[in-house]
Write an enzyme that holds these catalytic residues in place. Structure first.
Site, PDB file in Angstrom:
ATOM      1  N   GLU A 146      -5.162  -2.587  -0.680  1.00 34.25           N
ATOM      2  CA  GLU A 146      -4.872  -2.407   0.745  1.00 34.25           C
ATOM      3  C   GLU A 146      -5.725  -1.302   1.336  1.00 34.25           C
ATOM      4  O   GLU A 146      -6.210  -0.429   0.630  1.00 34.25           O
ATOM      5  CB  GLU A 146      -3.388  -2.100   0.970  1.00 34.25           C
ATOM      6  CG  GLU A 146      -2.741  -1.176  -0.040  1.00 34.25           C
ATOM      7  CD  GLU A 146      -3.315   0.217  -0.098  1.00 34.25           C
ATOM      8  OE1 GLU A 146      -3.633   0.778   0.976  1.00 34.25           O
ATOM      9  OE2 GLU A 146      -3.459   0.763  -1.204  1.00 34.25           O
ATOM     10  N   GLU A 180      -6.760   0.535  -2.372  1.00 35.87           N
ATOM     11  CA  GLU A 180      -7.831  -0.464  -2.405  1.00 35.87           C
ATOM     12  C   GLU A 180      -7.691  -1.458  -3.557  1.00 35.87           C
ATOM     13  O   GLU A 180      -8.514  -2.348  -3.709  1.00 35.87           O
ATOM     14  CB  GLU A 180      -9.224   0.196  -2.517  1.00 35.87           C
ATOM     15  CG  GLU A 180      -9.576   1.178  -1.455  1.00 35.87           C
ATOM     16  CD  GLU A 180     -10.951   1.812  -1.679  1.00 35.87           C
ATOM     17  OE1 GLU A 180     -11.663   1.414  -2.628  1.00 35.87           O
ATOM     18  OE2 GLU A 180     -11.311   2.719  -0.905  1.00 35.87           O
TER      19      GLU A 180
END
Length: 386
Positions: A174, A316
């Site tokens: 994310e 991420e």
């Protein structure tokens, strides 16, 4: 209250679990000597529902969206950094790009709701924004129930796409400035934990910044005291990227995919997914324990033992990508390692010479017995979790 029927995670086969454990115990090693890798191999076999699990075309889905709560000053960085980082992903310059390239993972970036227009065409970019960021949940629900359902459906659709291409392993990352604030509120409400225990430094807040963040989030939770049902909690405090991760987890579990769970924010999305469809948790491999405050307690809530502890707090999907080789190793051990019978190696101490039939033999037997007992006790305690 949602009327959507969420996909169900298939139950594990108890008979297969026994056969997997037997297959692992008969490999050319003392029982339990590969530690938690053995429990991980068993979990992978149960997820894929076979003694010979296939882990192919691993995909890393990075969902990006903005959060209205960022306007309340809960992050060191302004909201426009979300879009800037999306461009960095597409240029290949972020940590997740490096790790995905290194480990042969298919990387996809999904615009779930970034502020502004992403002015580029790239095969790795999927543009399915629900809206240009959520509302500020200090003042109003972050999203409507319909938007939450739309975002969940978007995440499910991306996993279906990758499943059609042959993927059996999926990780979720994310990007979204202030999304640790959303994750903290989700954890506080769904785990019934005080917000101070859930609120960390995020992108690097100092002590005063953390105190401000805690005060803001406490006010936000007080604004919506009746939001308790998981979809309602997601709509009140979540982000579009978090909601899409929820959908990705639901669809991946329904399709018997191995799910690589990243850090604090990815785990908060799992709180919602497991609440909507109990059993998703069985399909999850927890990659690491984040340095973000609250993650260790969230892992304890799941009864999970992560594979790595590297003090990561990047997001991420970086921790999930780093853990992927360990997952590969567990599956390869199950599929490729010889058994004693295959290798023609005796396990019967009575066949050994007289010098080993006494004290040395007894000592080795005792050590193996202790290791095997501890191995099975650990498996019993942790269920399908590695």
């Amino acid at each position: 209250m949602s009327t959507v029927a969420w996909p169900a995670a298939p139950a594990f086969d108890d008979a297969l679990a026994m056969r997997l454990q037997q297959a692992i115990d008969f490999k050319t090693k003392p029982p339990g000597s590969l530690g938690r890798l053995e429990a991980l191999a068993r979990q992978i076999g149960l997820i894929r529902n076979t003694l010979t699990p296939d882990l192919v075309r691993p995909a890393m889905l990075v969902f990006a969206a903005d959060h209205g709560i960022a306007d309340a000053g809960v992050s060191r960085f302004p909201a426009e950094v979300t879009m800037q980082m999306v461009y960095n992903f597409l240029r290949g310059g972020a940590a997740i790009n490096v790790f995905a390239r290194q480990h042969g993972m298919q990387l996809e970036v999904i615009n779930s709701g970034v502020r502004g227009v992403l002015d580029c065409v790239d095969e790795r970019l999927v543009n399915i924004p629900v809206a240009a960021g959520t509302r500020n949940f200090l003042e109003a629900p972050a999203m409507t129930l319909a938007q939450a359902e739309q975002a969940i459906a978007g995440g499910m659709a991306r996993v279906r796409r990758h499943a059609a291409l042959g993927t059996t392993v999926v990780g979720c990352g994310e990007m979204g400035i202030a999304n640790t604030s959303s994750a903290a509120c989700l954890m506080s409400r769904l785990c019934d934990v005080p917000i101070d225990a859930c609120t960390g430094r995020g992108t690097g807040l100092d002590d005063a910044g953390v105190q401000h963040k805690q005060a803001i989030l406490a006010r936000a939770l007080a604004r919506a005291p009746r939001a308790r049902e998981p979809l309602a909690v997601l709509a009140e405090f979540g982000g579009f990227e978090i909601a899409m991760m929820v959908g990705a987890y639901l669809e991946a579990a329904a399709r018997r995919m191995v799910i690589l769970v990243d850090g604090f924010i990815a785990s908060a999305a799992l709180l919602v997914a497991e609440a909507l469809s109990p059993g998703v948790l069985r399909y999850c491999v927890f990659s690491h324990c984040s340095d973000e405050r609250g993650h260790r307690r969230m892992l304890a809530h799941f009864g999970a033992m992560p594979l790595l502890a590297l003090d990561l707090r990047l997001g991420e999907g970086s921790g999930a990508a780093l853990a992927w080789p360990l997952v590969q190793s567990a599956a390869c051990m199950l599929n490729e390692m010889a058994t004693f019978a295959d290798a023609g190696i005796s396990t019967d101490h009575s066949e050994q010479g007289g010098e080993q039939s006494g004290e040395q033999s007894g000592e080795q037997s005792g050590e193996q017995s202790g290791e095997q007992g501890g191995h099975h006790q650990n498996n019993a305690r942790s269920g399908a979790q590695p």
